[in-house]
Write an enzyme that holds these catalytic residues in place. Structure first.
Site, PDB file in Angstrom:
ATOM      1  N   SER B 664       0.646  -1.199  -0.030  1.00 18.44           N
ATOM      2  CA  SER B 664       0.020   0.048  -0.042  1.00 18.44           C
ATOM      3  C   SER B 664       0.915   1.261   0.014  1.00 18.44           C
ATOM      4  CB  SER B 664      -0.903   0.000   1.227  1.00 18.44           C
ATOM      5  OG  SER B 664      -0.007   0.079   2.384  1.00 18.44           O
ATOM      6  N   LYS B 707      -6.012   4.763   8.219  1.00 24.40           N
ATOM      7  CA  LYS B 707      -4.899   5.412   7.592  1.00 24.40           C
ATOM      8  C   LYS B 707      -5.229   6.764   7.489  1.00 24.40           C
ATOM      9  CE  LYS B 707      -2.867   1.637   5.150  1.00 24.40           C
ATOM     10  NZ  LYS B 707      -2.675   1.266   3.654  1.00 24.40           N
TER      11      LYS B 707
END
Lengths: 281, 812
Positions: B664, B707
């Site tokens: 990611s 996140k």
């Protein structure tokens, strides 16, 4: 358990012992009597002179009681066996007497068994002995030695058979004789608390029955004894045995000589009855 | 290129409008009798229960908390209610082979009656037998047999004695036996007297004695056989009396159970055994059980409370499975599926240092109790119990239950034990387990696909459509009622549904992991009561969620603090070349949080490789390495198609000490690398997440909510500047269920979230320069980031060529 009866004094009781189960039953009964009357107990073992003599014969042999093996009968071997038997009997006698806390004496003599026992019996009030020296004899039947001793015993004699002991109720044969009176006393002495006495009257007619009953009542007096009466009109052995068995007597007291029962009948009676029998003289 | 539009507040959180519900509180809603969101598993359950063929047992597959147990139990119980009550099973003694107890099947409820009947029989045996053996008839006959022996013996001896007497010989008893002696005048002749006899007379006497001895031997030898004969006759008499005494009792029971041939047969055995052993148990404990030592017998008869004395125990009935109180078929949960708890066991009693047992000590297992019905077992538990899995499979394969100890099964020990007759089994088994277990078993155990043919696959989420939201509300209502919690008002229900979506990180889905939802409801109910509410409101649910987070976010707080105190270096303002904020997620139990990570890149002249420092030191996982390889491929394809890539670069997660996994961060790494090559600074106010493909497309990642919130928290701690934000893959927009404070900041323009589709969009946002596309001459326009990158690469390539030439000349 016993009643205090001044008339009945038993100080010495002799028990003749061999290794048979009958004589062990006799020992038990003798110990019980001794402790009941506070008497001294004498144990006697007789080393049979006849056996020792036989062993000296050149052709003497014995047949094993279980193995059926034939063996040469050797004097020394026999002596050893007799010694071992003596030791064993002494141990049993001592153990049984001590357990009952009876004062005891044990002696061994050598000779003819009947003579030795009779000799010792002269000093005893009661002689107790097994019915026979071995068990293959017909049940109830007395052995020859026992017969011989009984015929000549000076005092009272109590005969027992393997597996029996002094039981209740106490049966007594009453014929009106002085000995029968004594038998009543003896029977009363054998009674336990609440025990029942069964009196068998030997009477061939109602009048004599009434008179016998009256005698017993007179004897009874104030005594608190549970009584049961039964009359026998025919004095043969089978009917007597039948009466004793139906009454379920645990011990039987007999006068040694009776006005109405012959000596032979008495002996035959001994052969038929399985419970302990006390012969009163 | 289209300029990128930042997301609006409305796109960051999909509300469920409480007004759409037609109720005030869940009190008004009916209970839900169906399972929500598990159509596949429910179909499988129905199929698995309906099909009767062998091997169609069920494996409920699903992560923990998806309601496997509830669903399986519910469906089993429904079916069990209508199923017939299975039969009772009893173990009885086997009189021929006592180590193999026999099993008897009886209709439900009859087992207890049979046991009662046998107990009564045993109780009355003593009375009946002692009456018989104490009867006058018996005593008289016994006496007569015994005295017959004695009479026979004495008759023979009498004869012998008389015969001897006639011959002047007497039979004497010696201490060890019998002997014949010649008699004279009542006394045994002495040896002298014998010697004096004439030779002939002596010889005659000796031969007479010899003759008598032989005869005596004959008699003595016969005695044992007479005794045996008597014993036989006595035994026959005992048998006759016992038969008479118990025959009636047993006939009565036999008549009652005449429809059950096995019981009739067993009772015949009982009668035979009683007759054989009648005298034994009248005689008392010391003569019981001929094959056990006396002391043992005494001890056993003392302890065997339930069965009475040892002799009588063998006539009792061990009612293994009793369905007298049952309605329908059994549904059994075995929570401790050890081998013995499954297949049953034979217990032993320690007696005088030995272990003894009999059929009364056979204990049932779960398979016995569930026979004819349903059994539910946790797959993980049964697999962790030694031999339990093998035991279950063997029973399912053979369709019978065999009670064997583990020791016996492995032939390890051979204490005296029993081999009870097997019981036919017909049980539907359901195992509950995680998908991992299911697939491992399927792959590694060849028996497994044979025995568990039905897979009931449980989902973790369902579609968040209108219909399902209604169902969800009813499910919440029944859950609250079942757990005796406060009802929820509609705002509470809406908030729970929203949280359900957040759990699965998807605006379009809602979680059906009932354990988490139930926990939330319980906790919300607690907070509602603490807050003095009658119903659970959205605020109570929120409080429960906040409290859950607070209880588990100590580490998050430490991380944030470390950043604030500049122990972990994160810039959230300013510009830097070759440095960018990546985002990672840390999972702690059921709590996850995001945090920014500084990623830096360096570039220099080299052979065209990108060094992933994480990988070099083995702190990077394979997926992370894959991302780095992809970005170097992108680099080569886009900028160095026609020139050699003469550059080396390195990438690192700064201050990361525990390993990096996942791709990611690959887009962030790419941006840092391009910035380092082009020597163009990147805005530190933006954080980046998203993986990148070889064409520069940005792809979806997981944990997008955490996140964003992680970076937001760091920015807010330093003070929001108004230009801070996060670049996320455009395909992750559908997963946004952000915290309210983030949504509010976006609404106020304090924080920005950009959905990015490709690398160029990201570059523009991060550098503030246009990215640039190749024109007709295949060149990037001047003043674009791409142009600067290409120019730098060409320059490095030329320099490198020059170096190579110099080297050659020097060598030449």
């Amino acid at each position: 358990m016993s009643r205090d009866r001044a008339e009945l004094i038993i100080r010495r009781i002799l028990v003749a012992l061999d290794a048979s189960p009958h004589s062990l039953a006799a020992l038990e009964a003798a110990v019980e009597l001794a402790s009941r009357f506070g008497a001294e107990l004498y144990g006697l073992y007789v080393e049979d002179i006849n056996l020792l003599r036989l062993a000296e014969l050149p052709f003497a042999q014995e047949v094993g009681q279980f193995s059926a093996n034939r063996r040469r009968l050797d004097v020394q071997e026999l002596e050893r066996q007799i010694r071992a038997q003596t030791v064993r009997i002494r141990r049993i006698f001592r153990g049984t007497s001590q357990r009952a806390e009876v004062s005891w004496t044990f002696s061994v003599s050598r000779g003819r068994v009947d003579r030795e026992v009779l000799a010792a019996a002269t000093e005893a009030d009661v002689l107790v002995l097994g019915r026979a020296g071995w068990s293959w004899i017909r049940p109830g039947r007395a052995g020859s030695t026992t017969r011989a001793v009984l015929a000549q015993a000076p005092g009272w004699a109590l005969i027992l058979q393997e597996g029996t002991c002094l039981g209740q109720p106490v049966g007594v044969v009453y014929d009106g004789s002085p000995l029968a009176q004594k038998a009543l006393e003896a029977a009363a002495a054998l009674l336990e608390d609440d025990g029942q006495m069964t009196v068998l009257f030997l009477a061939d007619d109602p009048q004599s029955f009434e008179s016998l009953k009256a005698q017993v009542h007179a004897w009874l007096g104030e005594q608190d004894i549970q009584m049961r009466y039964r009359t026998l009109t025919s004095f043969n052995v089978p009917s007597l045995v039948d009466a004793l068995e139906t009454e379920g007597c645990g011990t039987i007291v007999l006068p040694a000589r009776s006005a109405v029962l012959s000596d032979q009948a008495l002996r035959a009676l001994l052969d038929e009855v399985r419970v302990p029998v006390l012969l009163v003289r | 290129m289209t300029p990128i539009q930042e997301l609006e507040a409305g796109q960051l959180y999909q509300h469920t409008d409480p007004a759409r519900f037609g109720f005030e509180t869940t009190e008004e809603l009916e209970d839900l009798d169906q399972v929500v969101g598990q159509p596949r598993a429910v179909e499988a359950m129905k199929f698995g229960m309906g099909i009767k063929a062998r091997g169609y047992n069920i494996f409920a597959v699903g992560p923990p908390g998806t309601g496997k147990r509830t669903v399986v139990t519910q469906y089993f119980e429904q079916q069990a209610k209508e199923a017939p009550v299975p039969p009772d099973w009893c173990y009885v003694n086997n009189f021929e082979e006592s180590h193999r107890p026999k099993v008897i099947q009886l209709p439900a409820g009859k087992g207890i009656a049979f046991r009662q009947d046998m107990d009564e029989l045993v109780d009355s045996l003593g009375t009946a037998l002692s009456a018989a053996f104490e009867s006058e008839e018996y005593q008289a006959r016994r006496q007569s047999i015994a005295s017959e022996l004695q009479e026979r013996q004495s008759e023979y001896f009498q004869d012998l004695q008389e015969k001897a007497q006639e011959k002047g010989v007497a039979l004497l008893r010696t201490p060890a036996g019998l002997a014949f002696a010649p008699i004279r005048e009542g006394e045994v002749m002495s040896s002298d007297e014998v010697q004096e006899l004439p030779e002939e007379e002596r010889k005659q006497m000796e031969s007479q004695v010899e003759e008598l001895q032989t005869e005596l031997q004959k008699i003595v030898r016969q005695v044992p056989s007479w005794q045996r004969e008597t014993q036989d006759r006595l035994r026959e008499l005992n048998r006759e009396m016992a038969n008479f005494a118990v025959g009636g009792l047993i006939d009565e029971i036999q008549e009652r159970y005449s429809d059950f041939p096995k019981i009739v047969e067993h009772l015949d055995g009982v009668q035979k055994d009683i007759v054989e052993n009648a005298r034994d148990f009248l005689a008392g404990p010391q003569q019981e059980e001929g094959n056990l030592p006396a002391a043992l017998r005494g001890a056993m008869s003392g302890q065997s409370g339930e069965g009475g004395s040892l002799v009588l125990r063998r006539y009792r009935v061990n009612l293994l499975v009793d369905h007298s109180q049952a309605e329908g078929a059994p549904v059994v949960h075995e929570d401790n599926p050890t081998y013995q708890n499954l297949v049953g066991r034979v217990e032993h009693i320690a007696q005088m240092g030995a272990l003894v047992t009999d059929f009364n000590l056979i204990k049932p297992g779960a398979l016995h109790r569930a026979n004819g019905g349903f059994l539910i077992i946790d797959a993980r538990k049964i697999l962790t119990q030694p031999y339990a899995w093998e035991g279950l499979k063997r029973a399912l394969r053979s369709r019978e239950i065999r009670i064997e100890s583990v020791g016996q099964m492995l032939s390890l020990i051979s204490t005296i034990s029993l081999e009870p007759e097997t019981i036919p089994m017909n049980t539907k088994v359901a195992l509950l387990g995680e998908p991992m277990l299911y697939y491992l078993l399927y792959q590694l155990d060849p028996d497994f696909p044979e025995l568990f043919k039905v897979q009931a696959d449980f989902a973790t989420s369902m579609d968040r459509n209108d219909e399902n939201q209604e169902l969800y509300a009813r499910m919440i209502a029944s859950l609250a009622r079942r757990e005796e919690l406060m009802p929820l008002d509609r705002t509470g229900v809406a908030r729970v549904i929203e949280h359900g979506a957040r759990i699965v990180s998807d605006t379009q889905k809602v979680s059906v992991q009932m354990r988490d939802i139930a926990d939330l409801l319980r906790e919300a109910s607690y907070w509602a009561s603490q807050n003095g509410h009658d119903v659970i409101t959205a605020a109570d649910v929120q409080e429960a969620i906040d409290a859950q987070i607070y209880r588990s976010d100590q580490l998050r707080e430490r991380v944030e603090e470390a950043i604030e105190r500049d122990i972990v270096l994160i810039d959230a303002r300013g510009d830097k070349i070759g440095q960018i904020n990546g985002l990672s997620v840390i999972q702690l139990g059921n709590f996850a949080f995001g945090r920014p990570n500084r990623i830096t890149a360096r570039a220099w002249m080299g052979k065209g490789n990108v060094v992933d420092i994480e990988r070099e030191v083995e702190l990077g996982g394979p997926i992370h390495s894959k991302g780095v390889y992809i970005l170097s491929a992108f680099l080569g394809e886009r900028y160095a198609e026609e020139i050699p890539l003469s550059l080396s670069a390195s990438l690192v997660f700064e201050q990361s000490y525990s390993g990096v996994e996942g791709d990611s961060a690959s887009s962030a790494e790419l941006y840092a690398l391009l910035s380092a090559i082009a020597e163009v600074p990147l805005k530190q106010s933006l954080a980046v997440t998203g993986s990148v493909n070889q064409h520069g497309g940005v792809q979806a990642i997981g944990g997008v909510n955490q996140k964003i919130e992680g970076f937001f928290d760091v920015c807010r701690a330093e003070g929001l500047t108004g230009d801070q934000g996060v670049l996320i893959p455009a395909s992750n927009v559908q997963h946004l269920m952000l915290r309210q404070d983030v949504v509010d900041a976006v609404k106020e323009g304090q924080f920005h979230i950009y959905p990015v589709e490709n690398v160029d969009q990201g570059l523009e946002l991060l550098t503030g320069m246009p990215a640039g596309e190749r024109d007709e001459e295949d060149k990037f326009p001047e003043g674009t980031v791409n142009r600067r990158i290409e120019d730098r690469l060409v320059a490095i390539a030329e320099k490198r060529q020059a170096f190579a030439k110099d080297e050659k000349e020097e060598l030449g």
